[in-house]
Motif scaffolding. Structure first.
Motif, PDB file in Angstrom:
ATOM      1  N   ILE A 101     -13.674  -3.808 -10.923  1.00 55.43           N
ATOM      2  CA  ILE A 101     -13.924  -4.017  -9.484  1.00 55.43           C
ATOM      3  C   ILE A 101     -14.796  -5.251  -9.238  1.00 55.43           C
ATOM      4  O   ILE A 101     -15.180  -5.531  -8.104  1.00 55.43           O
ATOM      5  N   GLU A 102     -15.078  -6.008 -10.272  1.00 56.96           N
ATOM      6  CA  GLU A 102     -15.944  -7.176 -10.107  1.00 56.96           C
ATOM      7  C   GLU A 102     -15.251  -8.242  -9.249  1.00 56.96           C
ATOM      8  O   GLU A 102     -14.104  -8.603  -9.506  1.00 56.96           O
ATOM      9  N   GLY A 103     -15.965  -8.741  -8.264  1.00 62.43           N
ATOM     10  CA  GLY A 103     -15.418  -9.793  -7.408  1.00 62.43           C
ATOM     11  C   GLY A 103     -14.336  -9.306  -6.453  1.00 62.43           C
ATOM     12  O   GLY A 103     -13.655 -10.110  -5.816  1.00 62.43           O
ATOM     13  N   LEU A 104     -14.179  -8.004  -6.334  1.00 64.24           N
ATOM     14  CA  LEU A 104     -13.107  -7.442  -5.499  1.00 64.24           C
ATOM     15  C   LEU A 104     -13.670  -6.887  -4.189  1.00 64.24           C
ATOM     16  O   LEU A 104     -14.648  -6.148  -4.196  1.00 64.24           O
ATOM     17  N   VAL A 105     -13.052  -7.267  -3.073  1.00 62.55           N
ATOM     18  CA  VAL A 105     -13.443  -6.722  -1.766  1.00 62.55           C
ATOM     19  C   VAL A 105     -12.353  -5.769  -1.279  1.00 62.55           C
ATOM     20  O   VAL A 105     -11.240  -6.207  -0.995  1.00 62.55           O
ATOM     21  N   PRO A 106     -12.636  -4.478  -1.196  1.00 63.81           N
ATOM     22  CA  PRO A 106     -11.643  -3.556  -0.662  1.00 63.81           C
ATOM     23  C   PRO A 106     -11.845  -3.352   0.838  1.00 63.81           C
ATOM     24  O   PRO A 106     -12.958  -3.153   1.283  1.00 63.81           O
ATOM     25  N   VAL A 107     -10.775  -3.434   1.599  1.00 66.49           N
ATOM     26  CA  VAL A 107     -10.854  -3.200   3.052  1.00 66.49           C
ATOM     27  C   VAL A 107      -9.725  -2.252   3.433  1.00 66.49           C
ATOM     28  O   VAL A 107      -8.555  -2.626   3.417  1.00 66.49           O
ATOM     29  N   GLY A 108     -10.065  -1.008   3.730  1.00 67.72           N
ATOM     30  CA  GLY A 108      -9.010  -0.088   4.127  1.00 67.72           C
ATOM     31  C   GLY A 108      -9.537   1.310   4.390  1.00 67.72           C
ATOM     32  O   GLY A 108     -10.624   1.685   3.938  1.00 67.72           O
ATOM     33  N   GLU A 109      -8.747   2.060   5.153  1.00 69.62           N
ATOM     34  CA  GLU A 109      -9.064   3.457   5.426  1.00 69.62           C
ATOM     35  C   GLU A 109      -8.266   4.314   4.462  1.00 69.62           C
ATOM     36  O   GLU A 109      -7.171   3.932   4.042  1.00 69.62           O
ATOM     37  N   LEU A 110      -8.810   5.450   4.120  1.00 67.28           N
ATOM     38  CA  LEU A 110      -8.072   6.364   3.240  1.00 67.28           C
ATOM     39  C   LEU A 110      -7.548   7.549   4.027  1.00 67.28           C
ATOM     40  O   LEU A 110      -8.269   8.122   4.847  1.00 67.28           O
ATOM     41  N   GLY A 111      -6.298   7.905   3.768  1.00 64.58           N
ATOM     42  CA  GLY A 111      -5.769   9.147   4.302  1.00 64.58           C
ATOM     43  C   GLY A 111      -6.197  10.284   3.396  1.00 64.58           C
ATOM     44  O   GLY A 111      -6.601  10.061   2.258  1.00 64.58           O
ATOM     45  N   LEU A 112      -6.108  11.513   3.884  1.00 64.15           N
ATOM     46  CA  LEU A 112      -6.498  12.667   3.064  1.00 64.15           C
ATOM     47  C   LEU A 112      -5.620  12.750   1.819  1.00 64.15           C
ATOM     48  O   LEU A 112      -6.023  13.274   0.793  1.00 64.15           O
ATOM     49  N   LYS A 115      -3.488   7.884   0.492  1.00 61.80           N
ATOM     50  CA  LYS A 115      -2.807   6.654   0.903  1.00 61.80           C
ATOM     51  C   LYS A 115      -3.820   5.688   1.546  1.00 61.80           C
ATOM     52  O   LYS A 115      -4.769   6.116   2.209  1.00 61.80           O
ATOM     53  N   ILE A 116      -3.587   4.381   1.339  1.00 64.11           N
ATOM     54  CA  ILE A 116      -4.459   3.376   1.953  1.00 64.11           C
ATOM     55  C   ILE A 116      -3.842   2.959   3.288  1.00 64.11           C
ATOM     56  O   ILE A 116      -2.674   2.593   3.359  1.00 64.11           O
ATOM     57  N   ARG A 117      -4.647   3.057   4.326  1.00 66.65           N
ATOM     58  CA  ARG A 117      -4.127   2.795   5.670  1.00 66.65           C
ATOM     59  C   ARG A 117      -4.681   1.493   6.233  1.00 66.65           C
ATOM     60  O   ARG A 117      -5.814   1.125   5.948  1.00 66.65           O
ATOM     61  N   PRO A 118      -3.876   0.836   7.069  1.00 61.47           N
ATOM     62  CA  PRO A 118      -4.341  -0.428   7.662  1.00 61.47           C
ATOM     63  C   PRO A 118      -5.514  -0.213   8.615  1.00 61.47           C
ATOM     64  O   PRO A 118      -5.652   0.867   9.207  1.00 61.47           O
ATOM     65  N   VAL A 119      -6.340  -1.230   8.745  1.00 59.87           N
ATOM     66  CA  VAL A 119      -7.451  -1.191   9.699  1.00 59.87           C
ATOM     67  C   VAL A 119      -7.415  -2.452  10.558  1.00 59.87           C
ATOM     68  O   VAL A 119      -6.728  -3.413  10.242  1.00 59.87           O
ATOM     69  N   ARG A 120      -8.199  -2.415  11.635  1.00 61.88           N
ATOM     70  CA  ARG A 120      -8.313  -3.584  12.513  1.00 61.88           C
ATOM     71  C   ARG A 120      -9.263  -4.599  11.886  1.00 61.88           C
ATOM     72  O   ARG A 120     -10.150  -4.256  11.122  1.00 61.88           O
TER      73      ARG A 120
END
Ligand SMILES: [Zn+2]
Length: 507
Positions: A101-112, A115-120
């Protein structure tokens, strides 16, 4: 026992700020502590992340879990931190090796379901990450196109948490960015569709050339809305930096269009007169959203039936129209959204909206009250006024010459804009449209125009038909008319036309 930290991004207005997500898993009574000014939605992150982990085949550490978001002073909203929290927990609990995870930016919502869901707001978020040591980003598949607009970051998508972890470990699971659709130049809706109304079309062209605000007055059915919709295609396409700025605003509003990608065309917003204050100005509960005013940034804000708008809404528009940005005060921070728009107003001549002046049934009092609403703070900002009459029979049945199309007019507008930008840039004022050059500058040498040229405007000023501010507007419009004609400086006829368009046959 374990500790992990990962970088995420929080948004305040259109600005992204790096946020450190820390996870600490420790022996002790099983419980979860979330700290770092989380709002209600973020508090629910715990439940979403727990379900997502378990349903993706990972273990929820049955120990004491502390999750902390830094800096604590930054207001944080929404669900876009889910993915960062999940990855930090996986590392802290020994289920994912830290180097992955080094240098990694995660941007997202998680479903129950994991699944990774889109965000604004993915675009402004990753623009902030790009200016940091971060090297890669991971987003939901639905955010991939948007994320890929940010250069300088490797962008990956993943359907779910399971796929993401498999992909980070070197297996299959990460999605590449789809090829963008080719950009097509689009001049629709086209001016050629509008029959007649030559003076209004001319006013649209001048407005586009100099970025002048415009007002159309006329009974229903004369084509005010049709004309307004045809103004944005006449404006120059947005350059790279403007396009990123506008797309970021649309992204935060949840209006990013995957297929269209980067917004290259001047936006158009036509809020209804019953629209709420947040819908128009921006705001709302939770993470503040831009309103129509900011969605129209670098494009056209069209207010149809102006006298129907609430007075407080009109008043709230005044300051941002002056400064080009809107400040929304929140307890935690002041949120700024850009709001530099070309303002287009439309109104009926009177409350009964009769098609012909002779059919008007309004009392003198009603008409007076209506007119007084037209003389508000927004009208002070209008440069050009056009009074529209119903189209005559000869125009309707095509007895008039063929109408010019928008591509041709947009070409003239672009050349005029370039001429003005080059002139004001050489003078040291910046690449500005004519509407943004101060009257004081234009009244002095070397821009001062001789009396033989400005005679009509002088006379109108002396006779009180033009105010001092109105006079300055006439001069600016005159420069735009000259630019459209390819002339070095305005001539007498340009100022005469500008005066007529400013006075609008006297409202
Ligand atoms: Zn009437």
């Amino acid at each position: 026992m374990g500790y992990a930290r990962i970088t995420a991004v929080g948004l305040v207005g259109v600005m992204g700020h790096l946020v450190t997500v820390e996870a600490h898993v420790d022996r002790g009574q099983a419980r979860v502590v979330l700290s770092g000014l989380p709002d209600a939605v973020l508090g629910q992150a715990r439940d979403r992340v727990r379900s997502a982990l378990v349903n993706s085949g990972f273990q929820w550490p049955d120990q004491r879990i502390a999750i902390n978001l830094l800096p604590a002073s930054l207001p944080k909203h929404g669900s876009s931190f889910d993915l960062a929290i999940a990855l930090a927990l996986l590392v802290a609990s020994g289920q994912l090796p830290p180097p992955l995870i080094e240098g990694l930016v995660p941007v997202g919502e998680l479903g129950l379901d994991g699944k990774i869901r889109p965000v604004r707001g993915v675009l402004p978020s990753l623009m902030a990450a790009r200016d940091s040591p971060m090297r890669a980003a991971v987003v939901a598949p639905g955010n991939l196109r948007e994320a890929a607009l940010v250069s300088g970051l490797a962008v990956h998508g993943a359907v779910g948490l399971r796929e993401l972890v498999a992909g980070l470990a070197g297996g299959a699971g990460l999605l590449a960015v789809p090829e963008p659709d080719p950009e097509i130049e689009d001049f629709t809706p086209d001016l050629a569709d509008v029959v007649g109304q030559d003076q209004a079309k001319r006013a649209l062209e001048i407005a586009a050339a100099g970025s002048h605000n415009l007002m159309l007055l006329g009974p229903p059915g004369v084509g005010k809305t049709m004309l307004a919709e045809r103004l944005p295609p006449l404006l120059p396409r947005l350059d790279d930096s403007a396009a990123m700025e506008v797309t970021a605003i649309h992204s935060i509003a949840g209006r990013f269009e995957q297929r269209a990608g980067l917004v290259r065309r001047a936006p158009f917003q036509a809020p209804h007169h019953s629209a709420s204050m947040p819908a128009l100005i921006g705001g709302g509960s939770g993470m503040p959203r831009p309103g129509a005013l900011s969605l129209a940034h670098r494009g056209v804000l069209f207010l149809d039936e102006l006298p129907e708008f609430r007075r407080d809404v009109i008043d709230a528009l005044r300051q941002p129209l002056e400064s080009g940005e809107i400040n929304i005060n929140r307890s935690a921070a002041v949120v700024r959204f850009p709001a530099r728009v070309l303002l287009m107003l439309a109104a009926n001549p009177c409350p009964c909206a009769a098609a012909k002046p002779n059919d008007c049934e309004c009392t003198a009092v009603a008409r007076g009250r209506y007119r007084s609403k037209l003389r508000g703070p927004l009208m002070d900002r209008v440069d050009l006024q056009v009074r529209l009459a119903p189209v005559g029979r000869s125009a309707l049945f095509g007895d008039e010459p063929t109408q010019e199309d928008s591509r041709t007019v947009a070409g003239r507008v672009l050349r005029a804009r370039e001429a003005a930008a080059a002139r004001w840039s050489r003078a040291g004022y910046g690449r500005l449209p004519n509407s943004e050059i101060s009257g004081a500058r234009l009244r002095k040498d070397p821009w001062r125009l001789p009396r033989s040229v400005v005679g009509v405007a002088d006379w109108m000023l002396d006779s009180g038909r033009l105010s001092a501010r109105g006079y300055d507007r006439v001069i600016r419009i005159g420069w735009s008319i000259a630019d459209l004609a390819g002339r070095e400086r305005p001539e007498e006829g340009d100022i005469a036309e500008a005066t007529e368009l400013r006075l609008g046959n006297a409202v």
